[in-house]
Design a protein around this motif. Structure first.
Motif, PDB file in Angstrom:
ATOM      1  N   LEU A   4       0.852  -1.185   0.000  1.00  0.00           N
ATOM      2  CA  LEU A   4       0.000   0.000   0.000  1.00  0.00           C
ATOM      3  C   LEU A   4       0.890   1.238   0.000  1.00  0.00           C
ATOM      4  O   LEU A   4       1.815   1.337   0.806  1.00  0.00           O
ATOM      5  CB  LEU A   4      -0.894  -0.005   1.234  1.00  0.00           C
ATOM      6  N   CYS A   6       0.565   5.293   0.310  1.00  0.00           N
ATOM      7  CA  CYS A   6      -0.288   6.437   0.615  1.00  0.00           C
ATOM      8  C   CYS A   6       0.543   7.715   0.502  1.00  0.00           C
ATOM      9  O   CYS A   6       1.505   7.897   1.256  1.00  0.00           O
ATOM     10  CB  CYS A   6      -0.864   6.324   2.024  1.00  0.00           C
ATOM     11  N   VAL A  64      -2.600   5.065  -3.264  1.00  0.00           N
ATOM     12  CA  VAL A  64      -3.737   5.784  -2.682  1.00  0.00           C
ATOM     13  C   VAL A  64      -3.380   7.255  -2.481  1.00  0.00           C
ATOM     14  O   VAL A  64      -2.622   7.601  -1.559  1.00  0.00           O
ATOM     15  CB  VAL A  64      -4.146   5.164  -1.323  1.00  0.00           C
ATOM     16  N   THR A  66      -3.623  10.613  -0.816  1.00  0.00           N
ATOM     17  CA  THR A  66      -4.042  10.796   0.580  1.00  0.00           C
ATOM     18  C   THR A  66      -3.884  12.276   0.915  1.00  0.00           C
ATOM     19  O   THR A  66      -2.784  12.750   1.159  1.00  0.00           O
ATOM     20  CB  THR A  66      -3.182   9.915   1.506  1.00  0.00           C
ATOM     21  N   VAL A  88      -8.004   8.871  -0.205  1.00  0.00           N
ATOM     22  CA  VAL A  88      -8.331   9.426   1.101  1.00  0.00           C
ATOM     23  C   VAL A  88      -8.376  10.940   0.954  1.00  0.00           C
ATOM     24  O   VAL A  88      -7.394  11.557   0.542  1.00  0.00           O
ATOM     25  CB  VAL A  88      -7.281   9.019   2.152  1.00  0.00           C
ATOM     26  N   LYS A 190      -5.320  11.116   8.493  1.00  0.00           N
ATOM     27  CA  LYS A 190      -5.119  10.322   7.285  1.00  0.00           C
ATOM     28  C   LYS A 190      -4.770   8.882   7.644  1.00  0.00           C
ATOM     29  O   LYS A 190      -5.121   7.939   6.929  1.00  0.00           O
ATOM     30  CB  LYS A 190      -4.003  10.921   6.442  1.00  0.00           C
ATOM     31  N   ALA A 194      -6.042   5.361   6.071  1.00  0.00           N
ATOM     32  CA  ALA A 194      -5.055   4.484   5.426  1.00  0.00           C
ATOM     33  C   ALA A 194      -5.116   3.080   6.019  1.00  0.00           C
ATOM     34  O   ALA A 194      -4.989   2.082   5.300  1.00  0.00           O
ATOM     35  CB  ALA A 194      -3.656   5.070   5.583  1.00  0.00           C
ATOM     36  N   THR A 206       3.197  -0.976   4.111  1.00  0.00           N
ATOM     37  CA  THR A 206       2.703   0.357   3.769  1.00  0.00           C
ATOM     38  C   THR A 206       3.865   1.324   3.609  1.00  0.00           C
ATOM     39  O   THR A 206       4.756   1.384   4.459  1.00  0.00           O
ATOM     40  CB  THR A 206       1.734   0.893   4.839  1.00  0.00           C
ATOM     41  N   ALA A 208       4.603   5.567   2.740  1.00  0.00           N
ATOM     42  CA  ALA A 208       3.868   6.827   2.834  1.00  0.00           C
ATOM     43  C   ALA A 208       4.771   8.004   2.509  1.00  0.00           C
ATOM     44  O   ALA A 208       6.001   7.935   2.653  1.00  0.00           O
ATOM     45  CB  ALA A 208       3.268   7.001   4.232  1.00  0.00           C
ATOM     46  N   ASP A 215       0.557  15.089   8.254  1.00  0.00           N
ATOM     47  CA  ASP A 215       1.004  13.804   7.709  1.00  0.00           C
ATOM     48  C   ASP A 215       1.779  12.961   8.725  1.00  0.00           C
ATOM     49  O   ASP A 215       2.152  11.828   8.413  1.00  0.00           O
ATOM     50  CB  ASP A 215       1.901  14.034   6.483  1.00  0.00           C
ATOM     51  N   LEU A 218       0.466   9.480   9.562  1.00  0.00           N
ATOM     52  CA  LEU A 218       0.569   8.624   8.379  1.00  0.00           C
ATOM     53  C   LEU A 218       1.991   8.129   8.180  1.00  0.00           C
ATOM     54  O   LEU A 218       2.230   6.939   7.930  1.00  0.00           O
ATOM     55  CB  LEU A 218       0.103   9.403   7.143  1.00  0.00           C
TER      56      LEU A 218
END
Length: 265
Positions: A4, A6, A64, A66, A88, A190, A194, A206, A208, A215, A218
């Motif tokens: 993932l 983000c 994604v 975000t 997001v 966020k 997430a 993940t 980011a 942020d 995240l």
């Protein structure tokens, strides 16, 4: 194995002309791609190399976007040939699935915000009462938070600090990004959205990226993260053991972030 990714948008992946930070001669300037128009005029850009990298990233991982943008503001941005399955928006207040707002997620966020922070009306009234000529615009976002557009040159010393302290007593927080001062419920993050996407996609890892105080959760929740060498986090010196900092600033940092995300995905 699903990875993932983000990534924040403004001043992380996409940039207005005011945020380019391109200081070299014209012949060294990268080729740019406009990814957002507003009221018929170009507004946000990325390098063409970044655009190609994001297309590859969207194939290699669950990418994604975000952002703190509202769903309407987000929909103006055309990052990919085929829009991301998840996005997001509103700092986690809305979760878009194939471009459509997930009503159950939105309702759960509003319940959490109502239980954990003072009402938006109280924040709005305080912003009106304490604002001055330096405030150019006041806006609400998705009925969840407020932001003001300010003239940075005439912003009174200590005003943001005073606002931050006042908001903290009411379960809210602030963020100064460019000309915008955001006031958001502290529980609106966020990272929570997430985590929901990670659950739905079965992601095991993940990554980011982001540039502002909004942020931090995240970036900290990700297995690995990256931030640019500019923005709120850079100005405050924030870092973490799992966070990389770009060598470039401005729109070239956006290209470096896209390359880093693809490499690690």
């Amino acid at each position: 194995m699903t990875v993932l990714v983000c990534a924040d948008l403004d001043r992380t992946l996409i940039y207005s002309t005011a945020a380019f930070a391109l200081d070299g001669p014209d012949e060294t300037m990268p080729r740019l791609l406009c990814v957002e128009f507003y009221q018929g005029a170009p507004l946000s850009y990325m390098t063409e190399a970044s655009a190609r990298t994001l297309e590859a990233l969207s194939t290699a991982a669950a990418f994604v976007p975000t952002t703190t943008r509202t769903p309407e503001q987000y929909r103006r941005v055309q990052l990919l040939e085929k829009p991301a399955e998840y996005a997001v928006t509103a700092n986690g207040g809305h979760l878009l699935v194939n471009g459509v707002d997930d009503p159950e997620w939105a309702a759960s966020v509003r319940t959490r915000v109502a239980d954990g922070s003072a009402p938006l009306a109280e924040i709005r009234e305080h912003l009106v009462r304490t604002g001055g000529d330096f405030v150019l615009k006041r806006r609400d976002a998705s009925g969840l938070f407020a932001y003001t557009v300010v003239d940075r040159a005439s912003l009174p010393s200590g005003w943001v600090d005073d606002l931050t302290g006042w908001c903290a007593e009411r379960g809210w927080r602030t963020s100064l990004q460019g000309r915008k001062v955001y006031c958001l419920p502290a529980c609106l993050t966020k990272a929570a959205a997430a985590a929901e996407v990670a659950h739905r996609t079965g992601a095991s890892t993940t990554l980011a990226a982001g540039d502002s105080l909004l942020d931090i959760e995240l970036l900290e929740a990700a297995d690995l993260s990256i931030r640019p060498a500019h923005g709120e986090l850079h100005d405050t010196g924030w870092t973490s053991p799992s966070t990389t900092v770009t060598t470039a600033r401005g729109i070239l940092a956006g290209q470096e972030i896209a390359d880093w995300l693809l490499e690690h995905a």
